[in-house]
Design a protein around this motif. Sequence first.
Motif, mmCIF file in Angstrom:
data_model
loop_
_atom_site.group_PDB
_atom_site.id
_atom_site.type_symbol
_atom_site.label_atom_id
_atom_site.label_comp_id
_atom_site.label_asym_id
_atom_site.label_seq_id
_atom_site.Cartn_x
_atom_site.Cartn_y
_atom_site.Cartn_z
ATOM 1 N N ILE A 146 0.875 -1.174 0.000
ATOM 2 C CA ILE A 146 0.000 0.000 0.000
ATOM 3 C C ILE A 146 0.911 1.221 0.000
ATOM 4 C CG2 ILE A 146 -1.773 1.289 1.250
ATOM 5 C CD1 ILE A 146 -2.763 -1.355 2.372
ATOM 6 N N ARG A 147 0.966 1.884 -1.134
ATOM 7 C CA ARG A 147 1.875 3.023 -1.295
ATOM 8 C C ARG A 147 1.120 4.325 -0.987
ATOM 9 N NH1 ARG A 147 4.684 3.960 -6.997
ATOM 10 N NH2 ARG A 147 2.608 4.724 -7.533
ATOM 11 N N VAL A 148 1.689 5.124 -0.102
ATOM 12 C CA VAL A 148 1.076 6.387 0.304
ATOM 13 C C VAL A 148 1.953 7.530 -0.186
ATOM 14 C CG1 VAL A 148 0.322 7.797 2.256
ATOM 15 C CG2 VAL A 148 0.057 5.307 2.346
ATOM 16 N N GLU A 149 1.330 8.493 -0.863
ATOM 17 C CA GLU A 149 2.074 9.635 -1.373
ATOM 18 C C GLU A 149 1.241 10.897 -1.200
ATOM 19 O OE1 GLU A 149 0.938 9.096 -6.074
ATOM 20 O OE2 GLU A 149 2.694 8.043 -5.272
ATOM 21 N N ALA A 150 1.878 12.030 -1.377
ATOM 22 C CA ALA A 150 1.201 13.314 -1.184
ATOM 23 C C ALA A 150 0.833 13.924 -2.522
ATOM 24 C CB ALA A 150 2.114 14.276 -0.420
ATOM 25 N N THR A 151 -0.212 14.745 -2.511
ATOM 26 C CA THR A 151 -0.516 15.537 -3.693
ATOM 27 C C THR A 151 0.503 16.674 -3.776
ATOM 28 O OG1 THR A 151 -2.020 16.920 -2.393
ATOM 29 C CG2 THR A 151 -2.983 15.060 -3.554
ATOM 30 N N TRP A 171 -2.234 -3.277 -10.385
ATOM 31 C CA TRP A 171 -2.142 -4.715 -10.655
ATOM 32 C C TRP A 171 -0.778 -5.282 -10.243
ATOM 33 C CZ3 TRP A 171 -5.523 -8.319 -12.229
ATOM 34 C CH2 TRP A 171 -4.999 -9.536 -12.708
ATOM 35 N N PRO A 172 -0.757 -6.470 -9.595
ATOM 36 C CA PRO A 172 -1.922 -7.313 -9.275
ATOM 37 C C PRO A 172 -2.291 -7.307 -7.784
ATOM 38 C CG PRO A 172 0.023 -8.680 -9.317
ATOM 39 C CD PRO A 172 0.493 -7.260 -9.538
ATOM 40 N N ASN A 173 -1.496 -6.637 -6.953
ATOM 41 C CA ASN A 173 -1.729 -6.771 -5.504
ATOM 42 C C ASN A 173 -1.333 -5.511 -4.731
ATOM 43 O OD1 ASN A 173 1.054 -6.930 -5.728
ATOM 44 N ND2 ASN A 173 1.150 -9.128 -5.289
ATOM 45 N N LYS A 174 -1.576 -4.334 -5.316
ATOM 46 C CA LYS A 174 -1.154 -3.096 -4.663
ATOM 47 C C LYS A 174 -2.286 -2.070 -4.657
ATOM 48 C CE LYS A 174 3.632 -3.662 -6.288
ATOM 49 N NZ LYS A 174 4.720 -3.071 -7.106
ATOM 50 N N LEU A 175 -2.206 -1.177 -3.685
ATOM 51 C CA LEU A 175 -3.063 -0.003 -3.647
ATOM 52 C C LEU A 175 -2.188 1.235 -3.573
ATOM 53 C CD1 LEU A 175 -5.858 -1.002 -1.059
ATOM 54 C CD2 LEU A 175 -6.001 -1.073 -3.565
ATOM 55 N N ARG A 176 -2.607 2.262 -4.285
ATOM 56 C CA ARG A 176 -1.890 3.545 -4.221
ATOM 57 C C ARG A 176 -2.827 4.581 -3.615
ATOM 58 N NH1 ARG A 176 -0.784 7.725 -8.187
ATOM 59 N NH2 ARG A 176 -1.738 6.419 -9.787
ATOM 60 N N ILE A 177 -2.384 5.196 -2.511
ATOM 61 C CA ILE A 177 -3.186 6.173 -1.779
ATOM 62 C C ILE A 177 -2.530 7.545 -1.940
ATOM 63 C CG2 ILE A 177 -4.353 6.674 0.395
ATOM 64 C CD1 ILE A 177 -4.769 3.793 -0.540
#
Length: 259
Positions: free
Chosen positions: A42-47, A99-105
């Motif tokens: 789960i990758r978290v980044e800023a705007t 794809w296939p097993n990640k989320l980007r927030i």
Amino acid sequence: MWHDARLLNNLANALFGAVLLVLIASGVWWVIQRPVFTLQSIRVEATGEQGLRHVSALTVRNAALPKIRGNFFTANLDAVRAAFESVPWVRKASVQREWPNKLRITLEEHAVMGTWGDQGKLISVKGDVFTANLAEAEDDADLVALSGPDGSEREVLAQYTELKSRFQQIHLAPVAVSYSNRYAWSVKLDNGMQVELGRVQDADTIRQRVDRLMAVYPQLVNSLQDSIESVDMRYPNGLALRSSHSAMTKKQTKASGKT
């Protein structure tokens, strides 16, 4: 019925179709439950380019990640977004599958403007009221104290912005703006002076009262130096002031009541 070949054929086709749909659904369910689709990252980044000042990996791990359920296919993106927006300092979150097993927030943090009311809440430059660590907010900026009835946050923020622009002409700045439950405005300036502006009667009421104060302010300073404690501008044709050197002094061109 049993002698109607056409009806029996249609019935057989329907049953075959139903069984095929069940098999396809079962196959799809089996596929999406494979371990390869278990969320691994789960990758978290800023705007923007400024990065995240207040949202840390530890905060995300403790406050948001335990609320995420499902895998790449079954995770509810609305629920994931809500989990991240519950994290202190987060104004808005957007979620995408990778794809296939990640989320980007992608997170947008609140940019703090000041405190709101007396309940330990903060208000952002966009007029959003939120709860976060006050000490962290004080590291960001010199906070102004804003207050008003529920739902008036953006109105108070807009009034503060207008007052800041006008008082800048006499080298003063608001440090607190209050909008009472009786819809009366008051402002405290950075020289310690409290200014009562009263209720708004039309679109120009506050502007006119501030302009009258600015017109006589140099004379007041020359006469009273830094001893002015408060000024009441609710008189249509004058003002009343209190200084630390004297009791209430009233300056009016003609008698009138407050509004």
